[in-house]
Each structure stands twice: as structure tokens, then as C-alpha cells.
Design an enzyme around this catalytic site. Structure first.
Site, PDB file in Angstrom:
ATOM      1  N   GLY A  77      -2.905  -3.106   9.275  1.00  0.00           N
ATOM      2  CA  GLY A  77      -2.561  -4.516   8.952  1.00  0.00           C
ATOM      3  C   GLY A  77      -3.498  -5.097   8.036  1.00  0.00           C
ATOM      4  N   GLN A  78      -4.257  -4.081   6.861  1.00  0.00           N
ATOM      5  CA  GLN A  78      -5.087  -4.744   5.975  1.00  0.00           C
ATOM      6  C   GLN A  78      -4.072  -5.002   4.790  1.00  0.00           C
ATOM      7  OE1 GLN A  78      -8.695  -1.835   5.296  1.00  0.00           O
ATOM      8  NE2 GLN A  78      -7.710  -0.780   7.084  1.00  0.00           N
ATOM      9  N   PRO A  79      -4.734  -6.126   3.890  1.00  0.00           N
ATOM     10  CA  PRO A  79      -3.726  -6.555   3.015  1.00  0.00           C
ATOM     11  C   PRO A  79      -3.331  -5.583   2.352  1.00  0.00           C
ATOM     12  CG  PRO A  79      -5.687  -7.783   3.177  1.00  0.00           C
ATOM     13  CD  PRO A  79      -5.958  -6.835   4.078  1.00  0.00           C
ATOM     14  N   GLY A  80      -4.046  -4.429   1.838  1.00  0.00           N
ATOM     15  CA  GLY A  80      -3.292  -3.460   0.724  1.00  0.00           C
ATOM     16  C   GLY A  80      -2.656  -2.661   1.438  1.00  0.00           C
ATOM     17  N   LEU A  81      -2.541  -2.683   2.943  1.00  0.00           N
ATOM     18  CA  LEU A  81      -1.569  -1.679   3.577  1.00  0.00           C
ATOM     19  C   LEU A  81      -0.215  -2.337   4.123  1.00  0.00           C
ATOM     20  CD1 LEU A  81      -4.331  -0.013   5.886  1.00  0.00           C
ATOM     21  CD2 LEU A  81      -2.959   1.102   3.724  1.00  0.00           C
TER      22      LEU A  81
END
Ligand SMILES: Nc1nc2c(ncn2[C@@H]2O[C@H](COP(=O)(O)OP(=O)(O)OP(=O)(O)O)[C@@H](O)[C@H]2O)c(=O)[nH]1
Ligand SMILES: [Mg+2]
Length: 203
Positions: A77-81
Site C-alpha cells: 500500500g505504499q504510494p509508489g506501489l
């Protein structure tokens, strides 16, 4: 004759398989939830909490209930993912959207990520279980309060349920999954995915 009988047998007795995407912003508790699902349904120990690291790829969990097979896909769920999420939409029957109920500072981010999920055309009609996780934490807001914070009009137009619970102690999980299975079984989206799979099998 045998293949006719076999086809009929399969139709009547084989279990439906559903693909459920587990989404939500980083640290919401998605991977902890998939491990808890395994321990509840498979009666096997999931990974201990301190061995769970932030997800970069894909974690898969398979469970079987009395009548269905469920395949869970847990993504980072990290923004870049988050751009990876949509690659899985097309084949998902439903979504579990996990929120950290104890992290008020993440609610806005969680809401805007949820909005994109709900509006995406590849997920049209997919039932959504919004799991208000970490209810074991004293800082957690209730599922009703979270539902008020996260209200999106698009959610009124599809099968959606807010369920409070905890991926630590397991509360709320079975109730939420039972609801999701019922919704997937009667969903037009399930029908459409089945027709598409059958058509692909005939080519
Ligand atoms: N108190 C409490 N903590 C939880 C619960 N579920 C997860 N956590 C904690 O929340 C943190 C993040 O959990 P993860 O399962 O890694 O979260 P995630 O959503 O998979 O995170 P990403 O993979 O980075 O997207 C960890 O420290 C967990 O131990 C819960 O139900 N209650
Ligand atoms: Mg994870």
C-alpha cells in the site's frame, strides 16, 4: 456420455472459486489480515506479527470454506506501489479494503485511495468490504465513525459493508468474509467473469 456426466457432476458439486483483492494504504494491516485468515480457516499458524514486513510484491492466501474456494491477493500500500493494484482489478470478484482505525492522520489518504478503487471501471460492481482494522487498539475509532469519515456517494451504489475488527485477535473477520461470499455468489460481476472464463475455455 462420461464427459456429459462429469460436466454435470462438476457443475453441481465443484466449489466456486472467488478472487478477493486486499487493498488499503501502507500499514493498514493487510498482510497481518491475510495471515489471520489462514490461521482462522486453515487452522494453521500464520506468520508471527514481528516477521511481517512491508509488502513490495504480492502475497497470496488460499482458503476453502464449506462451499467455496477463496483466493486472496494482498498488495503493498505504499504510494509508489499503488499503481500495481489496477493490474489485478479485471480478475477480482471483490475487494477487502483495510483501514487502520487507530491512525486518524491516514484517513484522508485512505479515503482518496478508496475513491480511486471505487471509481475504477475494471472493478465495476465488485462488492467491497471495508475492514476497520485495529479495533483492539485504544485509539481506534468505531466502524460507524469511520463510515462517516469515508462516506463516498459511489459506495451507496454498490454492495458495500463497513466491518470493524482486528487482524490481531481475529474479531470481525469471519462475519465480514461471510457477507462478502454471499455478495459474490449473487453478484452480476461474478456471472460476467464466469461467462468470460467459459468463453476463453472454448477458444
Ligand atoms: N494493534 C494492531 N496492530 C495491527 C493490526 N493489524 C496489523 N497491525 C500492525 O500494523 C502494522 C502494519 O501491518 P501490515 O500487515 O504489515 O500492514 P500492510 O497493510 O500489509 O502494510 P504494507 O504491506 O506496507 O501495505 C504492523 O506493525 C502490524 O503488527 C491489528 O489488528 N491491531
Ligand atoms: Mg503488507
Amino acid at each position: 456420455m462420461f464427459s456429459l456426466f462429469y460436466g454435470l457432476w462438476n457443475h453441481v458439486f465443484s466449489k466456486s472459486e472467488f478472487h478477493v483483492l486486499i487493498l488499503g494504504v501502507h500499514k493498514a494491516g493487510k498482510t497481518t489480515l491475510i495471515e489471520k485468515l489462514k490461521s482462522i480457516y486453515l487452522k494453521e499458524d500464520g506468520l508471527p506479527h514481528d516477521r511481517i514486513v512491508p509488502t513490495v510484491g504480492l502475497n497470496i492466501g488460499r482458503i476453502e470454506d464449506a462451499n467455496v474456494k477463496l483466493v486472496f491477493w494482498d498488495l503493498g500500500g505504499q504510494p509508489g506501489l499503488r499503481t500495481i493494484w489496477e493490474k489485478y482489478y479485471d480478475e477480482a470478484h471483490a475487494v477487502i479494503y483495510v483501514i487502520d482505525s487507530a491512525a486518524a492522520s491516514s484517513f484522508e489518504d485512505a479515503k482518496s485511495a478508496l475513491e480511486k478503487v471505487v471509481r475504477h471501471e475494471d472493478l465495476q460492481g465488485a462488492p467491497i468490504l471495508i475492514f476497520a482494522n485495529k479495533q483492539d487498539s485504544p485509539a481506534a475509532v468505531s466502524e460507524e465513525e469511520l463510515a462517516r469519515h469515508l462516506h463516498l456517494k459511489e459506495l451507496d451504489e454498490r454492495p458495500c459493508m463497513f466491518q470493524g475488527g482486528s487482524a490481531f485477535d481475529g474479531t470481525g473477520i469471519k462475519h465480514g468474509v461471510d457477507w462478502l461470499v454471499e455478495e459474490m455468489e449473487r453478484s452480476k460481476r461474478t456471472e460476467a467473469l464466469r461467462t468470460r472464463t467459459e468463453a476463453a475455455g472454448k477458444i
